[in-house]
Scaffold this motif. Structure first.
Motif, PDB file in Angstrom:
ATOM      1  N   GLY A   1       8.772   9.763  10.149  1.00 10.02           N
ATOM      2  CA  GLY A   1       7.572  10.258  10.833  1.00 10.02           C
ATOM      3  C   GLY A   1       6.351  10.139   9.934  1.00 10.02           C
ATOM      4  O   GLY A   1       6.319  10.698   8.835  1.00 10.02           O
TER       5      GLY A   1
ATOM      6  N   PHE B   1       0.751  13.781  10.295  1.00  6.68           N
ATOM      7  CA  PHE B   1       0.168  14.560   9.194  1.00  6.68           C
ATOM      8  C   PHE B   1       1.272  15.163   8.320  1.00  6.68           C
ATOM      9  O   PHE B   1       1.175  15.173   7.086  1.00  6.68           O
ATOM     10  CB  PHE B   1      -0.714  15.683   9.771  1.00  6.68           C
TER      11      PHE B   1
ATOM     12  N   GLY C   1       4.438  14.140   7.750  1.00 11.11           N
ATOM     13  CA  GLY C   1       5.114  13.147   6.911  1.00 11.11           C
ATOM     14  C   GLY C   1       4.232  12.707   5.749  1.00 11.11           C
ATOM     15  O   GLY C   1       4.696  12.574   4.606  1.00 11.11           O
TER      16      GLY C   1
ATOM     17  N   ALA D   1       7.657   5.298  13.906  1.00 13.14           N
ATOM     18  CA  ALA D   1       8.043   4.522  15.094  1.00 13.14           C
ATOM     19  C   ALA D   1       6.839   3.822  15.734  1.00 13.14           C
ATOM     20  O   ALA D   1       6.951   2.700  16.237  1.00 13.14           O
ATOM     21  CB  ALA D   1       8.713   5.434  16.105  1.00 13.14           C
TER      22      ALA D   1
ATOM     23  N   GLY E   1       0.327  10.119  14.056  1.00 10.44           N
ATOM     24  CA  GLY E   1       0.939  10.992  15.063  1.00 10.44           C
ATOM     25  C   GLY E   1      -0.102  11.606  15.986  1.00 10.44           C
ATOM     26  O   GLY E   1      -0.937  10.896  16.573  1.00 10.44           O
TER      27      GLY E   1
ATOM     28  N   PHE F   1      -4.503  10.938  16.477  1.00 14.16           N
ATOM     29  CA  PHE F   1      -4.693   9.529  16.811  1.00 14.16           C
ATOM     30  C   PHE F   1      -6.170   9.218  17.001  1.00 14.16           C
ATOM     31  O   PHE F   1      -6.988  10.113  17.250  1.00 14.16           O
ATOM     32  CB  PHE F   1      -3.908   9.185  18.089  1.00 14.16           C
TER      33      PHE F   1
ATOM     34  N   PHE G   1      -9.789  24.605  13.950  1.00  8.99           N
ATOM     35  CA  PHE G   1      -9.205  25.033  12.668  1.00  8.99           C
ATOM     36  C   PHE G   1      -9.816  26.380  12.295  1.00  8.99           C
ATOM     37  O   PHE G   1     -10.703  26.875  12.969  1.00  8.99           O
ATOM     38  CB  PHE G   1      -9.527  24.010  11.564  1.00  8.99           C
TER      39      PHE G   1
ATOM     40  N   ALA H   1       8.776   1.285  12.869  1.00  6.00           N
ATOM     41  CA  ALA H   1      10.177   1.446  12.432  1.00  6.00           C
ATOM     42  C   ALA H   1      10.732   2.738  13.025  1.00  6.00           C
ATOM     43  O   ALA H   1      10.333   3.833  12.616  1.00  6.00           O
ATOM     44  CB  ALA H   1      10.251   1.485  10.911  1.00  6.00           C
ATOM     45  N   PHE H   2      11.611   2.594  13.989  1.00  7.55           N
ATOM     46  CA  PHE H   2      12.181   3.757  14.681  1.00  7.55           C
ATOM     47  C   PHE H   2      13.537   4.109  14.057  1.00  7.55           C
ATOM     48  O   PHE H   2      14.466   3.292  14.080  1.00  7.55           O
ATOM     49  CB  PHE H   2      12.330   3.425  16.174  1.00  7.55           C
TER      50      PHE H   2
ATOM     51  N   GLY I   1      10.182  16.044  16.083  1.00  9.50           N
ATOM     52  CA  GLY I   1       9.560  15.891  17.399  1.00  9.50           C
ATOM     53  C   GLY I   1       8.066  15.748  17.239  1.00  9.50           C
ATOM     54  O   GLY I   1       7.542  15.875  16.127  1.00  9.50           O
TER      55      GLY I   1
ATOM     56  N   GLN J   1       4.160  16.564  19.272  1.00 11.08           N
ATOM     57  CA  GLN J   1       3.382  17.067  20.405  1.00 11.08           C
ATOM     58  C   GLN J   1       2.769  15.918  21.207  1.00 11.08           C
ATOM     59  O   GLN J   1       2.433  16.087  22.365  1.00 11.08           O
ATOM     60  CB  GLN J   1       2.224  17.923  19.904  1.00 11.08           C
TER      61      GLN J   1
ATOM     62  N   TRP K   1      -1.009  18.621  29.046  1.00  2.88           N
ATOM     63  CA  TRP K   1      -2.472  18.629  29.138  1.00  2.88           C
ATOM     64  C   TRP K   1      -2.894  17.223  29.526  1.00  2.88           C
ATOM     65  O   TRP K   1      -2.235  16.249  29.135  1.00  2.88           O
ATOM     66  CB  TRP K   1      -3.137  18.831  27.784  1.00  2.88           C
TER      67      TRP K   1
ATOM     68  N   PHE L   1       0.953  25.151  16.655  1.00  8.95           N
ATOM     69  CA  PHE L   1       0.017  24.110  17.143  1.00  8.95           C
ATOM     70  C   PHE L   1      -0.998  23.785  16.046  1.00  8.95           C
ATOM     71  O   PHE L   1      -2.206  23.751  16.281  1.00  8.95           O
ATOM     72  CB  PHE L   1      -0.711  24.611  18.396  1.00  8.95           C
TER      73      PHE L   1
ATOM     74  N   SER M   1       2.926  22.054   9.853  1.00  8.81           N
ATOM     75  CA  SER M   1       3.659  20.870   9.390  1.00  8.81           C
ATOM     76  C   SER M   1       3.609  20.746   7.872  1.00  8.81           C
ATOM     77  O   SER M   1       4.581  20.327   7.253  1.00  8.81           O
ATOM     78  CB  SER M   1       3.086  19.607  10.036  1.00  8.81           C
TER      79      SER M   1
HETATM   80  C1  LIG Z   1      -4.616  16.674  21.615  1.00  4.55           C
HETATM   81  C2  LIG Z   1      -4.223  17.365  20.340  1.00  4.55           C
HETATM   82  C3  LIG Z   1      -5.123  18.179  19.691  1.00  4.55           C
HETATM   83  C4  LIG Z   1      -4.771  18.823  18.506  1.00  4.55           C
HETATM   84  N1  LIG Z   1      -5.685  19.589  17.866  1.00  4.55           N
HETATM   85  C5  LIG Z   1      -5.353  20.195  16.716  1.00  4.55           C
HETATM   86  C6  LIG Z   1      -6.308  20.944  15.993  1.00  4.55           C
HETATM   87  O1  LIG Z   1      -7.459  20.994  16.382  1.00  4.55           O
HETATM   88  N2  LIG Z   1      -5.917  21.589  14.879  1.00  4.55           N
HETATM   89  C7  LIG Z   1      -4.642  21.490  14.391  1.00  4.55           C
HETATM   90  O2  LIG Z   1      -4.340  22.069  13.346  1.00  4.55           O
HETATM   91  N3  LIG Z   1      -3.705  20.748  15.038  1.00  4.55           N
HETATM   92  C8  LIG Z   1      -4.036  20.125  16.183  1.00  4.55           C
HETATM   93  N4  LIG Z   1      -3.108  19.386  16.848  1.00  4.55           N
HETATM   94  C9  LIG Z   1      -1.744  19.398  16.351  1.00  4.55           C
HETATM   95  C10 LIG Z   1      -1.563  18.321  15.302  1.00  4.55           C
HETATM   96  O3  LIG Z   1      -1.755  17.072  15.873  1.00  4.55           O
HETATM   97  C11 LIG Z   1      -0.188  18.456  14.780  1.00  4.55           C
HETATM   98  O4  LIG Z   1      -0.092  19.714  14.154  1.00  4.55           O
HETATM   99  C12 LIG Z   1       0.167  17.419  13.745  1.00  4.55           C
HETATM  100  O5  LIG Z   1      -0.108  16.135  14.228  1.00  4.55           O
HETATM  101  C13 LIG Z   1       1.618  17.570  13.404  1.00  4.55           C
HETATM  102  O6  LIG Z   1       1.978  16.606  12.461  1.00  4.55           O
HETATM  103  P1  LIG Z   1       3.462  16.118  12.404  1.00  4.55           P
HETATM  104  O7  LIG Z   1       3.505  15.053  11.392  1.00  4.55           O
HETATM  105  O8  LIG Z   1       4.361  17.265  12.261  1.00  4.55           O
HETATM  106  O9  LIG Z   1       3.776  15.536  13.851  1.00  4.55           O
HETATM  107  P2  LIG Z   1       3.094  14.329  14.582  1.00  4.55           P
HETATM  108  O10 LIG Z   1       1.676  14.198  14.223  1.00  4.55           O
HETATM  109  O11 LIG Z   1       3.427  14.511  16.003  1.00  4.55           O
HETATM  110  O12 LIG Z   1       3.815  13.071  13.985  1.00  4.55           O
HETATM  111  C14 LIG Z   1       5.189  12.886  14.084  1.00  4.55           C
HETATM  112  C15 LIG Z   1       5.451  11.397  13.992  1.00  4.55           C
HETATM  113  O13 LIG Z   1       6.842  11.176  13.829  1.00  4.55           O
HETATM  114  C16 LIG Z   1       7.167   9.984  14.473  1.00  4.55           C
HETATM  115  N5  LIG Z   1       8.604   9.975  14.725  1.00  4.55           N
HETATM  116  C17 LIG Z   1       9.324  10.911  15.390  1.00  4.55           C
HETATM  117  N6  LIG Z   1      10.628  10.547  15.413  1.00  4.55           N
HETATM  118  C18 LIG Z   1      10.705   9.377  14.744  1.00  4.55           C
HETATM  119  C19 LIG Z   1      11.788   8.509  14.436  1.00  4.55           C
HETATM  120  N7  LIG Z   1      13.037   8.792  14.825  1.00  4.55           N
HETATM  121  N8  LIG Z   1      11.530   7.387  13.731  1.00  4.55           N
HETATM  122  C20 LIG Z   1      10.273   7.107  13.299  1.00  4.55           C
HETATM  123  N9  LIG Z   1       9.204   7.890  13.593  1.00  4.55           N
HETATM  124  C21 LIG Z   1       9.424   9.013  14.296  1.00  4.55           C
HETATM  125  C22 LIG Z   1       6.334  10.017  15.735  1.00  4.55           C
HETATM  126  O14 LIG Z   1       6.135   8.727  16.257  1.00  4.55           O
HETATM  127  C23 LIG Z   1       5.032  10.646  15.232  1.00  4.55           C
HETATM  128  O15 LIG Z   1       4.055   9.697  14.905  1.00  4.55           O
HETATM  129  C24 LIG Z   1      -3.458  18.688  17.994  1.00  4.55           C
HETATM  130  C25 LIG Z   1      -2.536  17.852  18.656  1.00  4.55           C
HETATM  131  C26 LIG Z   1      -2.922  17.172  19.783  1.00  4.55           C
HETATM  132  C27 LIG Z   1      -1.913  16.228  20.408  1.00  4.55           C
END
Ligand SMILES: Cc1cc2nc3c(=O)[nH]c(=O)nc-3n(C[C@H](O)[C@H](O)[C@H](O)COP(=O)(O)OP(=O)(O)OC[C@H]3O[C@@H](n4cnc5c(N)ncnc54)[C@H](O)[C@@H]3O)c2cc1C
Length: 521
Positions: free
Chosen positions: A7, A10, A12, A35, A41, A44, A60, A224-225, A267, A269, A321, A475, A480
């Motif tokens: 992943g 943010f 990762g 992936a 993630g 975007f 924030f 890369a998945f 997972g 969002q 949403w 959220f 993370s």
């Molecule tokens: C519309 C929107 C608005 C947001 N606004 C805010 C905000 O204002 N403030 C805030 O703090 N947070 C906000 N967030 C939340 C924030 O985006 C998330 O907290 C953050 O992106 C989480 O990071 P993450 O790496 O845990 O997950 P993600 O950003 O979801 O990234 C996970 C990544 O893992 C990859 N992945 C999963 N499984 C696999 C696999 N098997 N192989 C390879 N890759 C894989 C996915 O493709 C994805 O790119 C918002 C989210 C959205 C969607």
């Protein structure tokens, strides 16, 4: 020692920085498997000035303790002589929100009354709720803890539009949010205390993180998945010995040694995100890839949580949403909305149209929102909390609407009828369907989210928003970073512990601010 991070969101990227900075792992020994074709993630940045941008909104506060600690090592994209943290805080100090008009009713009137519409009874219910131990709220919904009246108050609309909450959501998560943001109570309506990135989150956070990691030799494998991870046979212990991924149609298996580390994002969002255009509604893209690995890991095991609580077609109704990003080359919209809200772009916080059946909330960004955005262009954003309902002017659910239909519905609610044609002609509205964005709010019980390090694990950590981090709210990128920090520290036993989660219920100033709402406002 090699580290494999599944992943490239943010979480990762934060894990890679923490491994290098806190645990002294060499960047060249770290591989990030993503992936998607792009890193970032949920943060975007899609489209362009020509086709219309697609990006998320931004909320924030100053208590993103792990995040600010992490980002103080990372040079800002806008000004590399200062850190991302310094840039973020300086921007929010210099240009704080001062929202003068957050909620509008169907007659275009600003809704703001004493005690945010809360009665003394609501206040007592809130106090009782905050004093209820989390264990007693297992699986319960917010609506089970408050009267129906509470959900029509100004307080609820303010809260719901900033945090994305629905009455049927998790009481546990709501209690955590309340404690975490108690100190903001007194200023909910002017949004003082709520912060945002100076530019979109992809360029504010993701690009600087990647720019810091790349020269340190971190290996990025996009497209890369990771399909599976294998375990060495060892009763009572969990030790990964293999990681299988698919890239460009080719399958590869990587051997994992006992002292290597594997961190899996379980997972996302933004799972199954799909964007539309001015003339096309987003078409569903049900791939399920972002939680497929979690589902595989959880099968037949008790310590890996329950992905079905958060993901799957039957979860979407209460988690979807539809967001929309408008790229506008004209001035009519910005002039009208600035006059309506008495705020210039970027200072006014959210505009919530409480009587719109989709419950639309709009955010007019400080400009430019994107580095490279053409001069004279402005970008604003909105989302609907109830995309499953028909619009008031467009008789369709929001998730089936084109960008033009969503913009038309929004402008009519704003009563910009005279300017409507000019704004439609100068704007590109890109709708974006996010079927799982709000699933972190779905009612859950203990054990539905696994811990950052499952019991018996010697080299596997779970990161992201679907692990259990006591007290914290999911959220957020803060969640993370904290998950990654905890997993790394438990598994490698190196570096400082993460700072504690801010808890307003133990902060006298926060309690005083909350009390003032009921006594003085
Ligand atoms: C519309 C929107 C608005 C947001 N606004 C805010 C905000 O204002 N403030 C805030 O703090 N947070 C906000 N967030 C939340 C924030 O985006 C998330 O907290 C953050 O992106 C989480 O990071 P993450 O790496 O845990 O997950 P993600 O950003 O979801 O990234 C996970 C990544 O893992 C990859 N992945 C999963 N499984 C696999 C696999 N098997 N192989 C390879 N890759 C894989 C996915 O493709 C994805 O790119 C918002 C989210 C959205 C969607």
């Amino acid at each position: 020692m090699k580290a494999h991070i599944v992943g490239g969101g943010f979480g990762g990227l934060a894990a890679a920085v923490l491994l290098i900075r806190n645990a002294e792992v060499s960047g060249a020994d770290i591989t990030i498997y993503e992936a998607d074709e792009r890193l970032g993630g949920g943060f975007f940045l899609g489209g362009s000035a020509e086709s219309g941008y697609n990006l998320p909104g931004s909320v924030f506060d100053k208590e993103y303790r792990c995040t600010f600690e992490l980002l103080k090592s990372i040079p800002s994209a806008r000004n590399p002589s200062i850190s991302v943290t310094e840039d973020f805080l300086a921007f929010n100090t210099g240009e704080p929100y001062h929202d003068r008009a957050h909620i509008f009713d169907r007659n275009g009137r600003i809704v703001h009354g004493p005690r945010f519409g809360l009665s003394l009874g609501d206040g007592l219910s809130l106090a009782r709720f905050l004093l209820t131990p989390e264990a007693m709220l297992e699986g319960r919904r917010i609506e089970e803890c408050f009267s129906q009246r509470f959900f029509s108050t100004e307080f609820w609309f303010l809260w719901a539009s900033i945090m994305g909450t629905l009455p049927q959501h998790s009481a546990i998560e709501f209690r955590r949010y309340m404690n975490r943001f108690l100190y903001l109570f007194g200023h909910l309506s002017d949004m003082r205390g709520v912060m945002r990135t100076p530019i979109n989150q992809h360029q504010a956070f993701i690009e600087p993180l990647v720019a810091w990691l790349r020269p340190r030799g971190v290996n990025f494998l996009t497209g890369a998945f990771v399909q599976d991870i294998g375990f060495a046979p060892s009763p009572g212990r969990i030790a990964v010995d293999r990681l299988d991924y698919e890239r460009g149609g080719a399958a590869t298996s990587v051997a994992v040694a006992p002292d290597d580390l594997v961190l899996v994002t379980t997972g996302s969002q933004h799972a199954d995100l799909s964007a539309g255009s001015m003339t096309e509604a987003p078409s569903p893209r049900p791939s399920g890839r972002s939680w497929a690995l979690w589902k595989r890991l959880a099968q037949g095991r008790t310590d890996f949580g329950n992905p079905d609580v958060f993901f799957g077609p039957d979860r979407i109704l209460d988690s979807r949403w539809v967001t929309f990003t408008v790229t506008d080359t004209g001035t009519e919209f910005i002039n009208q909305i600035s006059a309506l809200t008495s705020s210039k772009p970027g200072r006014g916080g959210l505009v919530t149209l409480k009587d719109s059946s989709w419950v639309l909330a709009l955010s007019i960004f400080h400009q430019p929102e994107v580095i490279g955005q053409p001069p004279g262009t402005s970008i604003w954003w909105g989302y609907g909390l109830h995309p499953e309902r028909n619009g008031n002017f467009v008789p369709k659910p929001m998730d089936r609407c084109t960008g033009a239909e969503i913009l038309d519905e929004t402008l009519r609610h704003l009563r910009f009828d005279k300017q409507l044609d000019a704004i439609m002609a100068s704007s590109i509205c890109v709708p974006c369907d996010l079927p799982y964005v709000n699933n972190i709010w779905l009612p859950r019980s203990v054990g539905d989210r696994p811990p950052a390090v499952p019991k018996g694990s010697t080299n596997l950590g779970l990161i992201g928003q679907y692990v259990e981090i006591p007290k914290d709210i999911a959220f957020t990128i803060e969640y993370s970073v904290r998950a990654a920090w905890e997993a790394i520290r438990i598994l490698l036993k190196r570096g400082p512990a993460p700072p504690p989660v801010y808890q307003g219920q133990y902060d006298p100033k926060a309690l005083f601010n909350a009390l003032k709402v009921f006594v003085c406002q």
